[in-house]
Design a protein around this motif. Structure first.
Motif, PDB file in Angstrom:
ATOM      1  N   ARG A  12       7.649   5.742   1.525  1.00  0.00           N
ATOM      2  CA  ARG A  12       6.930   6.265   0.369  1.00  0.00           C
ATOM      3  C   ARG A  12       6.377   5.100  -0.441  1.00  0.00           C
ATOM      4  N   ARG A  13       5.273   5.347  -1.088  1.00  0.00           N
ATOM      5  CA  ARG A  13       4.620   4.351  -1.943  1.00  0.00           C
ATOM      6  C   ARG A  13       4.790   4.791  -3.391  1.00  0.00           C
ATOM      7  N   VAL A  14       5.473   3.968  -4.158  1.00  0.00           N
ATOM      8  CA  VAL A  14       5.729   4.264  -5.573  1.00  0.00           C
ATOM      9  C   VAL A  14       4.855   3.337  -6.411  1.00  0.00           C
ATOM     10  N   ARG A  15       4.136   3.945  -7.353  1.00  0.00           N
ATOM     11  CA  ARG A  15       3.278   3.151  -8.239  1.00  0.00           C
ATOM     12  C   ARG A  15       3.518   3.535  -9.693  1.00  0.00           C
ATOM     13  N   VAL A  16       3.417   2.539 -10.552  1.00  0.00           N
ATOM     14  CA  VAL A  16       3.483   2.735 -12.001  1.00  0.00           C
ATOM     15  C   VAL A  16       2.081   2.469 -12.521  1.00  0.00           C
ATOM     16  N   TRP A  17       1.575   3.403 -13.319  1.00  0.00           N
ATOM     17  CA  TRP A  17       0.195   3.342 -13.781  1.00  0.00           C
ATOM     18  C   TRP A  17       0.108   3.078 -15.276  1.00  0.00           C
ATOM     19  N   PHE A  18      -0.794   2.183 -15.650  1.00  0.00           N
ATOM     20  CA  PHE A  18      -1.174   1.979 -17.047  1.00  0.00           C
ATOM     21  C   PHE A  18      -2.614   2.460 -17.127  1.00  0.00           C
ATOM     22  N   ALA A  28       8.673   1.604   0.364  1.00  0.00           N
ATOM     23  CA  ALA A  28      10.016   1.486   0.929  1.00  0.00           C
ATOM     24  C   ALA A  28      10.360   2.777   1.668  1.00  0.00           C
ATOM     25  N   VAL A  29      11.485   2.744   2.398  1.00  0.00           N
ATOM     26  CA  VAL A  29      11.959   3.969   3.028  1.00  0.00           C
ATOM     27  C   VAL A  29      12.288   4.971   1.924  1.00  0.00           C
ATOM     28  N   GLN A  35      15.133   5.614  -5.426  1.00  0.00           N
ATOM     29  CA  GLN A  35      15.885   4.814  -6.397  1.00  0.00           C
ATOM     30  C   GLN A  35      14.932   3.965  -7.245  1.00  0.00           C
ATOM     31  N   TYR A  36      13.926   3.384  -6.604  1.00  0.00           N
ATOM     32  CA  TYR A  36      12.943   2.567  -7.321  1.00  0.00           C
ATOM     33  C   TYR A  36      12.159   3.440  -8.306  1.00  0.00           C
ATOM     34  N   ARG A  41      10.845   5.033 -13.796  1.00  0.00           N
ATOM     35  CA  ARG A  41      10.691   6.102 -14.798  1.00  0.00           C
ATOM     36  C   ARG A  41      11.533   5.816 -16.044  1.00  0.00           C
ATOM     37  N   ARG A  42      12.726   5.231 -15.840  1.00  0.00           N
ATOM     38  CA  ARG A  42      13.560   4.857 -16.991  1.00  0.00           C
ATOM     39  C   ARG A  42      12.932   3.688 -17.750  1.00  0.00           C
TER      40      ARG A  42
END
Length: 66
Positions: A12-18, A28-29, A35-36, A41-42
């Motif tokens: 999966r691809r996790v992104r944080v957006w501004f 990551a898997v 977990q990331y 999010r926290r």
């Protein structure tokens, strides 16, 4: 020439957006990505965090080099 179809992988691809700009991008898997994502999010509670399946093409190496 054969067509390539995309399938999802266990990554999966996790992104944080501004706004419209990603400020963090991590692949990551699935369990590590979860977990990331939770940690981001926290840490960045006011920003949008997305998690998407990674698309894997079924093209052969010869087709990919074209």
């Amino acid at each position: 020439m054969t067509e390539s179809f995309g399938t999802t992988a266990p990554h999966r691809r996790v992104r944080v957006w501004f706004g419209a700009h990603p400020i963090a991008d991590h692949t990551a898997v699935a369990d590590q990505a979860a977990q990331y994502e939770e940690a981001m999010r926290r840490r960045f509670a006011s920003l949008r965090v997305t998690s998407e399946p990674v698309l894997v093409t079924t093209a052969t190496p010869a087709e990919m080099s074209r």
